[in-house]
Design an enzyme around this catalytic site. Structure first.
Site, PDB file in Angstrom:
ATOM      1  N   GLN A  30      38.489  31.570  31.956  1.00 47.11           N
ATOM      2  CA  GLN A  30      37.044  31.627  31.708  1.00 47.11           C
ATOM      3  C   GLN A  30      36.399  32.857  32.338  1.00 47.11           C
ATOM      4  O   GLN A  30      35.189  33.018  32.290  1.00 47.11           O
ATOM      5  CB  GLN A  30      36.362  30.352  32.239  1.00 47.11           C
ATOM      6  CG  GLN A  30      36.834  29.087  31.577  1.00 47.11           C
ATOM      7  CD  GLN A  30      36.454  29.017  30.089  1.00 47.11           C
ATOM      8  OE1 GLN A  30      35.568  29.730  29.611  1.00 47.11           O
ATOM      9  NE2 GLN A  30      37.137  28.157  29.349  1.00 47.11           N
ATOM     10  N   ASP A  66      43.901  31.039  37.559  1.00 49.03           N
ATOM     11  CA  ASP A  66      43.673  30.710  36.159  1.00 49.03           C
ATOM     12  C   ASP A  66      42.408  31.471  35.734  1.00 49.03           C
ATOM     13  O   ASP A  66      41.294  31.091  36.092  1.00 49.03           O
ATOM     14  CB  ASP A  66      43.499  29.189  36.033  1.00 49.03           C
ATOM     15  CG  ASP A  66      43.043  28.769  34.650  1.00 49.03           C
ATOM     16  OD1 ASP A  66      42.782  29.638  33.792  1.00 49.03           O
ATOM     17  OD2 ASP A  66      42.932  27.548  34.429  1.00 49.03           O
ATOM     18  N   CYS A  88      38.680  18.691  29.436  1.00 49.01           N
ATOM     19  CA  CYS A  88      40.006  18.774  30.096  1.00 49.01           C
ATOM     20  C   CYS A  88      39.851  18.935  31.602  1.00 49.01           C
ATOM     21  O   CYS A  88      40.597  19.695  32.239  1.00 49.01           O
ATOM     22  CB  CYS A  88      40.850  19.899  29.520  1.00 49.01           C
ATOM     23  SG  CYS A  88      41.297  19.631  27.816  1.00 49.01           S
ATOM     24  N   HIS A 134      41.122  22.806  35.459  1.00 44.26           N
ATOM     25  CA  HIS A 134      41.449  22.343  34.107  1.00 44.26           C
ATOM     26  C   HIS A 134      42.768  21.571  34.185  1.00 44.26           C
ATOM     27  O   HIS A 134      43.603  21.851  35.041  1.00 44.26           O
ATOM     28  CB  HIS A 134      41.609  23.594  33.225  1.00 44.26           C
ATOM     29  CG  HIS A 134      41.765  23.331  31.776  1.00 44.26           C
ATOM     30  ND1 HIS A 134      42.977  23.016  31.200  1.00 44.26           N
ATOM     31  CD2 HIS A 134      40.871  23.364  30.758  1.00 44.26           C
ATOM     32  CE1 HIS A 134      42.814  22.873  29.890  1.00 44.26           C
ATOM     33  NE2 HIS A 134      41.544  23.070  29.592  1.00 44.26           N
ATOM     34  N   LYS A 184      40.241  32.919  23.918  1.00 46.74           N
ATOM     35  CA  LYS A 184      38.922  32.826  24.563  1.00 46.74           C
ATOM     36  C   LYS A 184      38.340  34.210  24.809  1.00 46.74           C
ATOM     37  O   LYS A 184      37.209  34.351  25.239  1.00 46.74           O
ATOM     38  CB  LYS A 184      39.032  32.073  25.887  1.00 46.74           C
ATOM     39  CG  LYS A 184      39.412  30.602  25.713  1.00 46.74           C
ATOM     40  CD  LYS A 184      39.569  29.931  27.047  1.00 46.74           C
ATOM     41  CE  LYS A 184      40.402  28.681  26.988  1.00 46.74           C
ATOM     42  NZ  LYS A 184      39.703  27.517  26.456  1.00 46.74           N
TER      43      LYS A 184
HETATM   44  N1  PMP Z   1      42.194  26.920  32.127  1.00 44.79           N
HETATM   45  C1  PMP Z   1      40.895  26.935  31.818  1.00 44.79           C
HETATM   46  C2  PMP Z   1      39.884  27.178  32.899  1.00 44.79           C
HETATM   47  C3  PMP Z   1      40.493  26.704  30.504  1.00 44.79           C
HETATM   48  O1  PMP Z   1      39.192  26.720  30.200  1.00 44.79           O
HETATM   49  C4  PMP Z   1      41.475  26.462  29.520  1.00 44.79           C
HETATM   50  C5  PMP Z   1      41.089  26.184  28.084  1.00 44.79           C
HETATM   51  N2  PMP Z   1      40.003  25.317  27.952  1.00 44.79           N
HETATM   52  C6  PMP Z   1      42.818  26.483  29.900  1.00 44.79           C
HETATM   53  C7  PMP Z   1      43.131  26.720  31.203  1.00 44.79           C
HETATM   54  C8  PMP Z   1      43.914  26.254  28.919  1.00 44.79           C
HETATM   55  O2  PMP Z   1      43.937  27.247  27.940  1.00 44.79           O
HETATM   56  P1  PMP Z   1      44.833  27.079  26.642  1.00 44.79           P
HETATM   57  O3  PMP Z   1      44.523  25.736  26.070  1.00 44.79           O
HETATM   58  O4  PMP Z   1      44.409  28.201  25.769  1.00 44.79           O
HETATM   59  O5  PMP Z   1      46.259  27.210  27.082  1.00 44.79           O
END
Ligand code: PMP
Length: 433
Positions: free
Chosen positions: A230, A227, A391, A150, A253
């Site tokens: 997910q 990270d 993203c 991401h 999430k």
């Molecule tokens: N890492 C992953 C794998 C994500 O899916 C996301 C959110 N789509 C993020 C990081 C970032 O999370 P946040 O926008 O809640 O900080």
């Protein structure tokens, strides 16, 4: 998710009620209707159709206990934390710190003070890049990521690269969306200063071989940031078993509120790291000449924190923990298989990401229509999905795509909702075909 779907121990098959009054499901079954009853938002129609909320990878809905915990905080004991001598401030502090304990338990952190509340995963990764990175990474050293990260696990390292002169190394993703452990491990060398990888891809659903990669990194004394955005809503996460040194995730999430997330870090690393932001709450003393700082976690939580949101996140952790997470993973895996089967049968629809070990995310394109058109049309059928680059632009580029449509499933989704999506996609095909 293949791993998590397999019961780790074949114990009792009998439903039981836990301390919080939730009924634990029989092994590998989940009472989805009961789960859905906890989510007020799901019981509505859009355009005269029942809402099918399949955008969980972007953000998930909130169960009543989370809403109730946040409402209770604001209605009965809200006050600023830590600094107050008055009663409400003490109660508020107890709940805020209690939420930290709940989160620590949820991820099996060895110590509660290793749990740092942040705004979300993005801030958690930025904290590590900024604090650990600036203190310990030297010009010429490498941060090793994968091609499916991401943006929030790419850009903070690029910012650091431009400040420090470090290098970003990128391990490849296979055609099916998987990441081979060797593909990452072979890029580890004497210059590697940090390995930063996702546990699960938000764009394709691929589950990464984190433990194998972490073992190889640790053999060379290299810390690993995971990270977990997910993964955390969908399976039992044990940061110790995973082999992570830092673990980042967002509350919103995992059926919790926005504006709150977590960085878990190994205590011995956190105690060596300089402050990330300066301000109130993170100091032990301040003079115009110099200031001294608290250790973890408060030394990394400058300013008034997201008090109500942290309490909501604690409630979300409790709520999730009250379910059999193996049964949740098995339920979501069945939805993945069913969705894959139904969508594969639609002519001109191509699914991207076919990794063997995959979370309940289906990313696809249709020959006939642009992703945004697909998203707009299925919206009219009451189905909420996401269209875009998720993203993960470098990953999209890897496949020569600018965007995909993504359906992502959670604990409350059903096979009927998969049918609702598949029927709506059939309409897209007929309209554009
Ligand atoms: N890492 C992953 C794998 C994500 O899916 C996301 C959110 N789509 C993020 C990081 C970032 O999370 P946040 O926008 O809640 O900080």
């Amino acid at each position: 998710m293949t791993d998590a779907a397999v019961p780790r121990h074949a114990d009792s098959n009998v439903a039981a009620t836990d301390a919080s009054g939730h009924q634990r499901s029989a092994r590998n079954t989940l009472d989805v209707e009961r789960v859905r009853a906890d989510f007020p938002i799901l019981h509505q129609e859009l355009y005269g159709k029942p809402l099918a909320y399949l955008d969980n990878a972007a953000s998930s809905q909130k169960p009543r206990p989370v809403i109730a915990a946040m409402t209770e905080a604001m209605e009965t004991y809200y006050a600023n934390v830590h600094r107050g001598v008055h009663r409400l401030s003490q109660v508020s502090t107890d709940h805020y710190e209690g939420a930290r304990e709940k989160v620590a338990r949820f991820i099996n952190a060895p110590r509660t003070d290793e749990v740092i509340f942040t705004r979300g995963a993005t801030e958690a990764i930025n904290l590590v890049a900024s604090s650990y990175g600036r203190a310990f990474l030297k010009p010429g050293q490498e941060v090793l990521i994968t091609a499916l990260e991401h943006h929030s696990n790419i850009v903070p390292w690029q910012l650091l690269r431009d400040q420090l002169g470090i290098t970003l190394r990128v391990a490849p993703v296979e055609e099916d969306g998987s990441v081979r452990p060797e593909a990452v491990i072979q890029l580890i060398n004497e210059n590697t200063g940090m390995v930063a990888i996702s546990q699960v891809s938000n764009a394709l659903g691929s589950v990464l071989p984190v433990r194998q990669i972490a073992d190889a990194a640790h053999a060379s004394g290299i810390p690993v940031l995971v990270d977990g955005c997910q993964a955390i809503p969908h399976q039992k996460v044990d940061v110790q078993a995973l082999g992570a040194d830092f673990y980042a995730f967002s509350g919103h999430k995992m059926y919790g509120p926005t504006g709150i997330g977590v960085l878990w870090g190994r205590h011995d690393l956190l105690t060596q790291m300089p402050p990330y932001q300066g301000g109130g709450e993170m100091i032990t003393s301040v003079s115009f000449e110099e200031s001294t700082f608290k250790g973890p976690p408060h030394g990394f939580e400058a300013g008034t924190p997201a008090i109500v949101e942290a309490i909501g996140l604690g409630a979300a952790a409790d709520w999730l923990e009250a379910h059999d997470l193996e049964a949740v993973a098995a339920h979501e895996h069945r939805l993945l298989e069913y969705a894959t089967e139904r969508l594969s049968a639609i002519e001109g629809l191509r699914i991207w990401g076919r990794a063997e070990n995959k979370a309940a995310i289906v990313s696809f394109t249709m020959d006939q229509a642009h992703a945004h058109d697909v998203g707009t049309i299925v919206d009219r059928a009451g189905v909420a999905i996401r269209a875009g680059h998720h993203c993960a632009q470098p990953l999209m580029e890897r496949y020569g795509l600018s965007s995909t449509v993504r359906a992502s499933f959670g604990i409350y989704n059903t096979e009927q909702e998969v049918d609702q999506l598949a029927d709506a996609l059939q309409v897209v095909k007929e309209l554009f075909g």
